[in-house]
Design a protein around this motif. Structure first.
Motif, PDB file in Angstrom:
ATOM      1  N   LYS A  33       0.844  -1.203   0.000  1.00 14.90           N
ATOM      2  CA  LYS A  33       0.000   0.000   0.000  1.00 14.90           C
ATOM      3  C   LYS A  33       0.876   1.250   0.000  1.00 14.90           C
ATOM      4  CE  LYS A  33      -3.528  -2.253   2.868  1.00 14.90           C
ATOM      5  NZ  LYS A  33      -4.216  -2.195   4.181  1.00 14.90           N
ATOM      6  N   PRO A  34       0.306   2.398  -0.384  1.00 18.11           N
ATOM      7  CA  PRO A  34       1.088   3.646  -0.331  1.00 18.11           C
ATOM      8  C   PRO A  34       1.622   3.936   1.074  1.00 18.11           C
ATOM      9  CG  PRO A  34      -0.935   3.991  -1.569  1.00 18.11           C
ATOM     10  CD  PRO A  34      -1.033   2.626  -0.971  1.00 18.11           C
ATOM     11  N   ILE A  35       0.814   3.652   2.100  1.00 16.60           N
ATOM     12  CA  ILE A  35       1.256   3.822   3.483  1.00 16.60           C
ATOM     13  C   ILE A  35       1.130   2.469   4.180  1.00 16.60           C
ATOM     14  CG2 ILE A  35       0.840   5.001   5.678  1.00 16.60           C
ATOM     15  CD1 ILE A  35      -0.356   7.319   4.068  1.00 16.60           C
ATOM     16  N   PRO A  36       2.265   1.825   4.542  1.00 19.15           N
ATOM     17  CA  PRO A  36       2.203   0.495   5.158  1.00 19.15           C
ATOM     18  C   PRO A  36       1.500   0.549   6.510  1.00 19.15           C
ATOM     19  CG  PRO A  36       4.416   1.415   5.342  1.00 19.15           C
ATOM     20  CD  PRO A  36       3.632   2.348   4.464  1.00 19.15           C
ATOM     21  N   ASP A  37       0.656  -0.453   6.785  1.00 12.56           N
ATOM     22  CA  ASP A  37      -0.130  -0.421   8.030  1.00 12.56           C
ATOM     23  C   ASP A  37      -0.035  -1.702   8.841  1.00 12.56           C
ATOM     24  OD1 ASP A  37      -1.504  -2.026   6.287  1.00 12.56           O
ATOM     25  OD2 ASP A  37      -3.385  -0.889   6.347  1.00 12.56           O
ATOM     26  N   THR A  38       0.902  -2.589   8.496  1.00 12.30           N
ATOM     27  CA  THR A  38       1.163  -3.781   9.311  1.00 12.30           C
ATOM     28  C   THR A  38       2.664  -3.885   9.550  1.00 12.30           C
ATOM     29  OG1 THR A  38       1.501  -5.292   7.443  1.00 12.30           O
ATOM     30  CG2 THR A  38      -0.773  -4.999   8.219  1.00 12.30           C
ATOM     31  N   LYS A  39       3.080  -4.636  10.578  1.00 13.05           N
ATOM     32  CA  LYS A  39       4.509  -4.795  10.872  1.00 13.05           C
ATOM     33  C   LYS A  39       5.250  -5.379   9.678  1.00 13.05           C
ATOM     34  CE  LYS A  39       4.456  -5.214  15.909  1.00 13.05           C
ATOM     35  NZ  LYS A  39       4.767  -6.082  17.075  1.00 13.05           N
ATOM     36  N   GLU A  40       4.595  -6.330   8.995  1.00 17.12           N
ATOM     37  CA  GLU A  40       5.223  -6.992   7.853  1.00 17.12           C
ATOM     38  C   GLU A  40       5.450  -6.002   6.707  1.00 17.12           C
ATOM     39  OE1 GLU A  40       4.535 -11.324   5.931  1.00 17.12           O
ATOM     40  OE2 GLU A  40       2.866  -9.933   5.657  1.00 17.12           O
ATOM     41  N   LEU A  41       4.437  -5.199   6.396  1.00 23.29           N
ATOM     42  CA  LEU A  41       4.571  -4.227   5.321  1.00 23.29           C
ATOM     43  C   LEU A  41       5.570  -3.130   5.680  1.00 23.29           C
ATOM     44  CD1 LEU A  41       0.898  -3.802   4.016  1.00 23.29           C
ATOM     45  CD2 LEU A  41       2.834  -4.817   2.795  1.00 23.29           C
ATOM     46  N   ILE A  42       5.607  -2.723   6.938  1.00 21.93           N
ATOM     47  CA  ILE A  42       6.571  -1.706   7.373  1.00 21.93           C
ATOM     48  C   ILE A  42       7.993  -2.220   7.185  1.00 21.93           C
ATOM     49  CG2 ILE A  42       7.499  -0.518   9.410  1.00 21.93           C
ATOM     50  CD1 ILE A  42       4.541  -0.193  10.338  1.00 21.93           C
ATOM     51  N   LYS A  43       8.239  -3.473   7.590  1.00 23.04           N
ATOM     52  CA  LYS A  43       9.575  -4.056   7.410  1.00 23.04           C
ATOM     53  C   LYS A  43       9.941  -4.121   5.919  1.00 23.04           C
ATOM     54  CE  LYS A  43      12.435  -8.116   8.386  1.00 23.04           C
ATOM     55  NZ  LYS A  43      12.461  -9.509   8.878  1.00 23.04           N
ATOM     56  N   PHE A  44       8.968  -4.487   5.097  1.00 19.90           N
ATOM     57  CA  PHE A  44       9.176  -4.572   3.646  1.00 19.90           C
ATOM     58  C   PHE A  44       9.569  -3.207   3.077  1.00 19.90           C
ATOM     59  CE2 PHE A  44       6.996  -4.664  -0.673  1.00 19.90           C
ATOM     60  CZ  PHE A  44       8.006  -5.383  -1.295  1.00 19.90           C
ATOM     61  N   VAL A  45       8.837  -2.169   3.486  1.00 23.05           N
ATOM     62  CA  VAL A  45       9.126  -0.819   2.993  1.00 23.05           C
ATOM     63  C   VAL A  45      10.483  -0.335   3.509  1.00 23.05           C
ATOM     64  CG1 VAL A  45       8.370   1.596   2.997  1.00 23.05           C
ATOM     65  CG2 VAL A  45       6.707  -0.222   2.668  1.00 23.05           C
ATOM     66  N   GLU A  46      10.858  -0.719   4.720  1.00 21.69           N
ATOM     67  CA  GLU A  46      12.181  -0.343   5.234  1.00 21.69           C
ATOM     68  C   GLU A  46      13.301  -0.942   4.377  1.00 21.69           C
ATOM     69  OE1 GLU A  46      11.357   0.539   9.963  1.00 21.69           O
ATOM     70  OE2 GLU A  46      11.926  -1.487   9.358  1.00 21.69           O
ATOM     71  N   LEU A  47      13.134  -2.187   3.948  1.00 17.21           N
ATOM     72  CA  LEU A  47      14.127  -2.820   3.075  1.00 17.21           C
ATOM     73  C   LEU A  47      14.184  -2.119   1.716  1.00 17.21           C
ATOM     74  CD1 LEU A  47      13.432  -6.580   3.890  1.00 17.21           C
ATOM     75  CD2 LEU A  47      15.458  -5.263   4.535  1.00 17.21           C
ATOM     76  N   LEU A  48      13.022  -1.759   1.182  1.00 16.56           N
ATOM     77  CA  LEU A  48      12.974  -1.028  -0.090  1.00 16.56           C
ATOM     78  C   LEU A  48      13.625   0.351   0.056  1.00 16.56           C
ATOM     79  CD1 LEU A  48       9.297  -1.708  -1.330  1.00 16.56           C
ATOM     80  CD2 LEU A  48      11.381  -2.970  -1.935  1.00 16.56           C
ATOM     81  N   THR A  49      13.338   1.025   1.172  1.00 16.07           N
ATOM     82  CA  THR A  49      13.869   2.365   1.419  1.00 16.07           C
ATOM     83  C   THR A  49      15.390   2.341   1.539  1.00 16.07           C
ATOM     84  OG1 THR A  49      11.819   3.045   2.517  1.00 16.07           O
ATOM     85  CG2 THR A  49      13.791   4.343   2.999  1.00 16.07           C
ATOM     86  N   GLU A  50      15.900   1.340   2.236  1.00 15.53           N
ATOM     87  CA  GLU A  50      17.351   1.215   2.387  1.00 15.53           C
ATOM     88  C   GLU A  50      18.032   1.042   1.027  1.00 15.53           C
ATOM     89  OE1 GLU A  50      20.143  -2.236   4.130  1.00 15.53           O
ATOM     90  OE2 GLU A  50      18.970  -1.194   5.679  1.00 15.53           O
TER      91      GLU A  50
END
Length: 452
Positions: free
Chosen positions: A327-344
């Motif tokens: 999603k454009p704004i992650p709203d679960t722990k799993e999606l947040i971790k995924f976006v952190e890896l993408l951001t890095e």
């Protein structure tokens, strides 16, 4: 409630309003933020602006709002689209491109040398908001810039023109566009001498032209009536904030990992050691835009860079299924971790692409080392702004890793560089605010970055 100033950030998808008080004192205050979907598709961006103001009022619990001033940044309707045309790609073209990017432009077409019919067709297809013509050092080559100006003028392209080439051509350029409907801006040469950049005059004119003529999003004329100060492109506003901050705290980079692109702004003279061996000049303030690196729109590009197998091990889940739930704004722990890896991955890649590199050349007298590109080794501060790097839980660690990547031949920040976060997510707003109230903007920046 009466406040001093609102700054509207009118984005392609979201409109944000930031409110400030006590702007005229030594202790300005950030009051809060509101946001709403940008209403370009509804034919009037003012609808989204009013929605953001209503959201702000709800957030701080007030029913009435009176403000003295409004400023704005905009990247709606595709932002500031430009085409850039110079003489030699590594010289005048690059200088012109640096000026356009630093002003906050999105460059859709770049050419070196004589324009061809296919180039003119592409310019018409892109339909840029501004065309930048450069070419030739002062009192050097004249013909190609004049040829390119004539082709553009005769093609019936109505776009405003910025001429920033050989000053000997200025009179002829005026003559070429004398009877044409194009608004013409003539500025000092972006590349007046070999190995000398002169970007700031062009950068300022591009932002002025954007404000005067380029507000094409539906309803922007109504916004112009509301706004009492400048309207500048949002990426250009982040650069303005970075430049103000550099004067106060030292050399820095500002990184914004977004949904579609990753922007990196560096403001540094570099080290004396590297400057002595630099092959060609670099601007003190430089912006690069990585159009393939975005954690939402361009998620698949980053996934491919990392590799699905690597991500599967790190996430311990079905990556394909996770990508479908993204999603454009992650709203679960799993999606947040995924976006952190993408951001890095986006952050590291953007820094490597932005930074210069040492190169070894071998000749009769043996090996000589030269530097090419932007030197980031003197950077003292790594600043995170934008949605991902101001909201993700692991944002500080992601940025800290940039300063320990300095291995090999890349001119990256050293491990001593410190991380700062734009906690209020207001750097773009403060960039436009700095045009009118530089002291207040600096004070508010320090508050958001949590530094003295």
């Amino acid at each position: 409630m009466k406040i001093d100033l609102l700054v509207a950030e009118i984005g392609s998808t979201t409109t944000v309003i930031n409110a400030f008080s006590d702007i005229h004192t030594d202790h300005p205050e950030f009051l809060g933020q509101g946001q709403a979907p940008t209403s370009v598709l509804e034919g009037d961006v003012k609808i989204g602006l009013n929605g953001a103001i209503e959201d702000f009022k709800r957030n701080i619990g007030i029913s009435n709002l009176v403000y003295d001033e409004m400023l704005a940044t905009s990247s709606a309707a595709g932002g500031l689209k430009m085409s850039v045309h110079g003489l030699v790609y590594d010289m005048t073209v690059r200088a012109a491109k640096e000026a356009a990017l630093g002003a906050g432009a999105i460059i859709h077409k770049v050419t070196g040398g004589r324009l061809r019919k296919t180039d003119i067709n592409k310019i018409k297809e892109v339909n840029p908001n501004l065309i930048l013509i450069a070419g030739g050092v002062d009192y050097g080559e004249r013909e190609i810039a004049l040829n390119n100006a004539e082709l553009i003028a005769d093609a019936g392209i109505l776009t405003p023109i910025v001429y920033a080439g050989n000053i000997e051509n200025q009179e002829e350029i005026r003559e070429i566009f004398k009877d044409k409907p194009n608004k013409l801006y003539i500025v000092d040469n972006v590349y007046p001498k070999i190995d000398q950049l002169n970007i700031e005059p062009t950068r300022k004119v591009i932002q002025m032209a954007f404000e005067e003529h380029i507000i094409h999003a539906p309803g922007m004329s109504k916004i112009r009536e509301l706004v009492t100060g400048p309207i500048i492109p949002t990426p250009g506003a982040v650069m303005e904030a970075s430049k103000v901050l550099k004067e106060a705290i030292g050399d820095l980079i500002t990184l914004d990992v977004g949904g579609a692109t990753t922007d990196l702004h560096s403001v540094t003279e570099g080290s004396e050691e590297i400057n002595r061996i630099l092959i060609s000049p670099e601007p003190i303030a430089k912006r690069t835009v990585e159009g393939d690196l975005g954690v939402y729109v361009n998620m698949r590009n980053i996934v491919e860079r990392i590799g699905k197998e690597v991500l599967t091990k790190k996430m311990d889940c079905d990556i394909n299924a996770l990508m479908e739930r993204h999603k454009p704004i992650p709203d679960t722990k799993e999606l947040i971790k995924f976006v952190e890896l993408l951001t890095e991955e986006a952050a590291f890649t953007a820094v490597y692409r932005h930074a210069g590199k040492l190169r070894n050349l071998y000749g009769p007298s043996g090996k000589k080392t030269f530097a090419e590109g932007k030197d980031l080794t003197n950077v003292k501060w790594i600043i995170g702004t934008g949605g991902a790097l101001t909201r993700l839980p692991d944002r500080v660690n992601i940025l800290k890793k940039i300063a320990i990547q300095n291995k090999g031949d890349y001119l990256l920040p050293k491990k001593e560089a410190k991380v700062l976060i734009d906690n209020h997510y207001i750097m773009a707003s403060l960039g436009v605010l700095s045009k009118k109230y530089p002291e207040a903007a600096l004070s508010l920046m320090k508050q958001s970055l949590e530094i003295d």
